[in-house]
Design a protein around this motif. Structure first.
Motif, PDB file in Angstrom:
ATOM      1  N   TRP A  50       0.833  -1.182   0.000  1.00  0.00           N
ATOM      2  CA  TRP A  50       0.000   0.000   0.000  1.00  0.00           C
ATOM      3  C   TRP A  50       0.866   1.229   0.000  1.00  0.00           C
ATOM      4  O   TRP A  50       1.655   1.426   0.880  1.00  0.00           O
ATOM      5  CB  TRP A  50      -0.925  -0.016   1.235  1.00  0.00           C
ATOM      6  CG  TRP A  50      -2.090   0.877   1.088  1.00  0.00           C
ATOM      7  CD1 TRP A  50      -2.213   2.129   1.619  1.00  0.00           C
ATOM      8  CD2 TRP A  50      -3.277   0.622   0.384  1.00  0.00           C
ATOM      9  NE1 TRP A  50      -3.406   2.660   1.280  1.00  0.00           N
ATOM     10  CE2 TRP A  50      -4.090   1.735   0.515  1.00  0.00           C
ATOM     11  CE3 TRP A  50      -3.745  -0.423  -0.358  1.00  0.00           C
ATOM     12  CZ2 TRP A  50      -5.344   1.808  -0.061  1.00  0.00           C
ATOM     13  CZ3 TRP A  50      -4.986  -0.335  -0.915  1.00  0.00           C
ATOM     14  CH2 TRP A  50      -5.766   0.766  -0.765  1.00  0.00           C
ATOM     15  N   VAL A  51       0.779   1.961  -0.967  1.00  0.00           N
ATOM     16  CA  VAL A  51       0.431   3.273  -1.560  1.00  0.00           C
ATOM     17  C   VAL A  51      -0.636   2.988  -2.561  1.00  0.00           C
ATOM     18  O   VAL A  51      -1.669   3.574  -2.392  1.00  0.00           O
ATOM     19  CB  VAL A  51       1.613   4.008  -2.162  1.00  0.00           C
ATOM     20  CG1 VAL A  51       1.337   4.580  -3.519  1.00  0.00           C
ATOM     21  CG2 VAL A  51       2.029   5.151  -1.281  1.00  0.00           C
ATOM     22  N   GLY A  64       8.988  -1.062 -14.945  1.00  0.00           N
ATOM     23  CA  GLY A  64       9.425  -2.436 -15.154  1.00  0.00           C
ATOM     24  C   GLY A  64       9.930  -3.155 -13.921  1.00  0.00           C
ATOM     25  O   GLY A  64       9.845  -4.370 -13.834  1.00  0.00           O
ATOM     26  N   GLU A  65      10.452  -2.420 -12.940  1.00  0.00           N
ATOM     27  CA  GLU A  65      11.079  -3.040 -11.769  1.00  0.00           C
ATOM     28  C   GLU A  65      10.407  -2.585 -10.479  1.00  0.00           C
ATOM     29  O   GLU A  65      10.013  -1.426 -10.351  1.00  0.00           O
ATOM     30  CB  GLU A  65      12.563  -2.673 -11.706  1.00  0.00           C
ATOM     31  CG  GLU A  65      13.366  -3.152 -12.900  1.00  0.00           C
ATOM     32  CD  GLU A  65      13.472  -4.662 -12.957  1.00  0.00           C
ATOM     33  OE1 GLU A  65      13.539  -5.295 -11.883  1.00  0.00           O
ATOM     34  OE2 GLU A  65      13.478  -5.207 -14.072  1.00  0.00           O
ATOM     35  N   GLY A  66      10.328  -3.487  -9.497  1.00  0.00           N
ATOM     36  CA  GLY A  66       9.744  -3.161  -8.203  1.00  0.00           C
ATOM     37  C   GLY A  66      10.487  -2.044  -7.494  1.00  0.00           C
ATOM     38  O   GLY A  66       9.873  -1.156  -6.903  1.00  0.00           O
ATOM     39  N   ALA A  67      11.825  -2.067  -7.546  1.00  0.00           N
ATOM     40  CA  ALA A  67      12.619  -1.024  -6.888  1.00  0.00           C
ATOM     41  C   ALA A  67      12.314   0.342  -7.489  1.00  0.00           C
ATOM     42  O   ALA A  67      12.256   1.351  -6.780  1.00  0.00           O
ATOM     43  CB  ALA A  67      14.106  -1.344  -6.994  1.00  0.00           C
ATOM     44  N   HIS A  98       6.913   6.970   2.605  1.00  0.00           N
ATOM     45  CA  HIS A  98       8.080   6.916   3.484  1.00  0.00           C
ATOM     46  C   HIS A  98       8.799   5.583   3.303  1.00  0.00           C
ATOM     47  O   HIS A  98       8.182   4.528   3.434  1.00  0.00           O
ATOM     48  CB  HIS A  98       7.652   7.086   4.943  1.00  0.00           C
ATOM     49  CG  HIS A  98       8.784   7.386   5.848  1.00  0.00           C
ATOM     50  ND1 HIS A  98       9.667   6.421   6.258  1.00  0.00           N
ATOM     51  CD2 HIS A  98       9.194   8.543   6.395  1.00  0.00           C
ATOM     52  CE1 HIS A  98      10.570   6.975   7.050  1.00  0.00           C
ATOM     53  NE2 HIS A  98      10.301   8.258   7.136  1.00  0.00           N
ATOM     54  N   PRO A  99      10.103   5.598   3.017  1.00  0.00           N
ATOM     55  CA  PRO A  99      10.815   4.355   2.711  1.00  0.00           C
ATOM     56  C   PRO A  99      10.891   3.371   3.877  1.00  0.00           C
ATOM     57  O   PRO A  99      11.119   2.190   3.658  1.00  0.00           O
ATOM     58  CB  PRO A  99      12.216   4.823   2.301  1.00  0.00           C
ATOM     59  CG  PRO A  99      12.355   6.184   2.873  1.00  0.00           C
ATOM     60  CD  PRO A  99      10.975   6.772   2.918  1.00  0.00           C
ATOM     61  N   ASP A 100      10.660   3.825   5.104  1.00  0.00           N
ATOM     62  CA  ASP A 100      10.699   2.929   6.263  1.00  0.00           C
ATOM     63  C   ASP A 100       9.318   2.450   6.686  1.00  0.00           C
ATOM     64  O   ASP A 100       9.175   1.830   7.728  1.00  0.00           O
ATOM     65  CB  ASP A 100      11.368   3.626   7.450  1.00  0.00           C
ATOM     66  CG  ASP A 100      12.823   3.938   7.187  1.00  0.00           C
ATOM     67  OD1 ASP A 100      13.452   3.213   6.387  1.00  0.00           O
ATOM     68  OD2 ASP A 100      13.337   4.918   7.768  1.00  0.00           O
ATOM     69  N   ARG A 101       8.297   2.724   5.897  1.00  0.00           N
ATOM     70  CA  ARG A 101       6.933   2.385   6.307  1.00  0.00           C
ATOM     71  C   ARG A 101       6.175   1.556   5.281  1.00  0.00           C
ATOM     72  O   ARG A 101       4.946   1.572   5.242  1.00  0.00           O
ATOM     73  CB  ARG A 101       6.153   3.657   6.632  1.00  0.00           C
ATOM     74  CG  ARG A 101       6.693   4.331   7.873  1.00  0.00           C
ATOM     75  CD  ARG A 101       5.874   5.542   8.210  1.00  0.00           C
ATOM     76  NE  ARG A 101       6.348   6.103   9.447  1.00  0.00           N
ATOM     77  CZ  ARG A 101       5.671   6.078  10.585  1.00  0.00           C
ATOM     78  NH1 ARG A 101       4.478   5.545  10.628  1.00  0.00           N
ATOM     79  NH2 ARG A 101       6.167   6.602  11.666  1.00  0.00           N
ATOM     80  N   TRP A 102       6.875   0.821   4.429  1.00  0.00           N
ATOM     81  CA  TRP A 102       6.189  -0.088   3.511  1.00  0.00           C
ATOM     82  C   TRP A 102       5.571  -1.215   4.319  1.00  0.00           C
ATOM     83  O   TRP A 102       6.186  -1.732   5.246  1.00  0.00           O
ATOM     84  CB  TRP A 102       7.160  -0.664   2.476  1.00  0.00           C
ATOM     85  CG  TRP A 102       7.634   0.358   1.498  1.00  0.00           C
ATOM     86  CD1 TRP A 102       8.907   0.838   1.370  1.00  0.00           C
ATOM     87  CD2 TRP A 102       6.856   1.026   0.521  1.00  0.00           C
ATOM     88  NE1 TRP A 102       8.950   1.771   0.376  1.00  0.00           N
ATOM     89  CE2 TRP A 102       7.705   1.911  -0.169  1.00  0.00           C
ATOM     90  CE3 TRP A 102       5.518   0.978   0.155  1.00  0.00           C
ATOM     91  CZ2 TRP A 102       7.267   2.735  -1.198  1.00  0.00           C
ATOM     92  CZ3 TRP A 102       5.082   1.790  -0.871  1.00  0.00           C
ATOM     93  CH2 TRP A 102       5.948   2.650  -1.531  1.00  0.00           C
ATOM     94  N   HIS A 151      10.812   3.584  -5.441  1.00  0.00           N
ATOM     95  CA  HIS A 151      11.505   4.867  -5.505  1.00  0.00           C
ATOM     96  C   HIS A 151      10.569   5.956  -6.025  1.00  0.00           C
ATOM     97  O   HIS A 151      10.531   7.063  -5.478  1.00  0.00           O
ATOM     98  CB  HIS A 151      12.754   4.752  -6.392  1.00  0.00           C
ATOM     99  CG  HIS A 151      13.506   6.028  -6.513  1.00  0.00           C
ATOM    100  ND1 HIS A 151      14.286   6.521  -5.506  1.00  0.00           N
ATOM    101  CD2 HIS A 151      13.562   6.931  -7.518  1.00  0.00           C
ATOM    102  CE1 HIS A 151      14.805   7.682  -5.879  1.00  0.00           C
ATOM    103  NE2 HIS A 151      14.379   7.945  -7.103  1.00  0.00           N
ATOM    104  N   LEU A 152       9.817   5.656  -7.070  1.00  0.00           N
ATOM    105  CA  LEU A 152       8.895   6.638  -7.621  1.00  0.00           C
ATOM    106  C   LEU A 152       7.834   7.025  -6.596  1.00  0.00           C
ATOM    107  O   LEU A 152       7.513   8.210  -6.445  1.00  0.00           O
ATOM    108  CB  LEU A 152       8.235   6.094  -8.887  1.00  0.00           C
ATOM    109  CG  LEU A 152       7.300   7.107  -9.521  1.00  0.00           C
ATOM    110  CD1 LEU A 152       7.747   7.419 -10.933  1.00  0.00           C
ATOM    111  CD2 LEU A 152       5.885   6.638  -9.481  1.00  0.00           C
TER     112      LEU A 152
END
Length: 115
Positions: free
Chosen positions: A20-21, A71-74, A87-91, A78-79
């Motif tokens: 989730w986003v 094409g890529e999950g990473a 927030h990168p620490d809240r996936w 990032h997008l």
């Protein structure tokens, strides 16, 4: 563990799970979706998928706005961080996101999420 480090978030995406986003796998790669829902939840209702979407200008129900397909999950992570403020620490996995929503409501619906 509520939040996923990037490697676990990527693993969830590879297994066909939404993060989730919302980021979810599609045949072309990964789609990043922005959900605009009415904030009508409470302590007895925190199911993000049950919240009604904000009506579009044409009167139709809004089930999320596709931001892009990459094409890529990473690249999708990032997008979402750069363009949508994720927030990168809240996936977290889809089923856990309601817990974050409940915490947000219990905190009095603050204007900004702590980074």
């Amino acid at each position: 563990m509520r939040y996923l480090v990037e490697s676990l978030a990527l693993g969830a995406l590879r297994r066909g799970r939404s993060v989730w986003v919302e980021i979810r796998p599609v045949p072309e790669g990964f789609v990043v979706v922005l959900h605009e829902d009415e904030d009508i939840g409470g302590e007895d209702f925190c199911d993000l998928h049950g919240l009604p979407g904000v009506e579009r200008e044409d009167g139709e129900q809004n089930f999320g706005r596709e931001i892009c397909v990459v094409g890529e999950g990473a690249e999708a992570l990032h997008l979402a961080e750069q363009e949508l403020g994720a927030h990168p620490d809240r996936w977290c996995n889809q089923g856990v996101a309601g817990g974050d929503y409940l915490d947000y409501m219990r905190a009095g619906r603050p204007d900004a999420t702590p980074r």
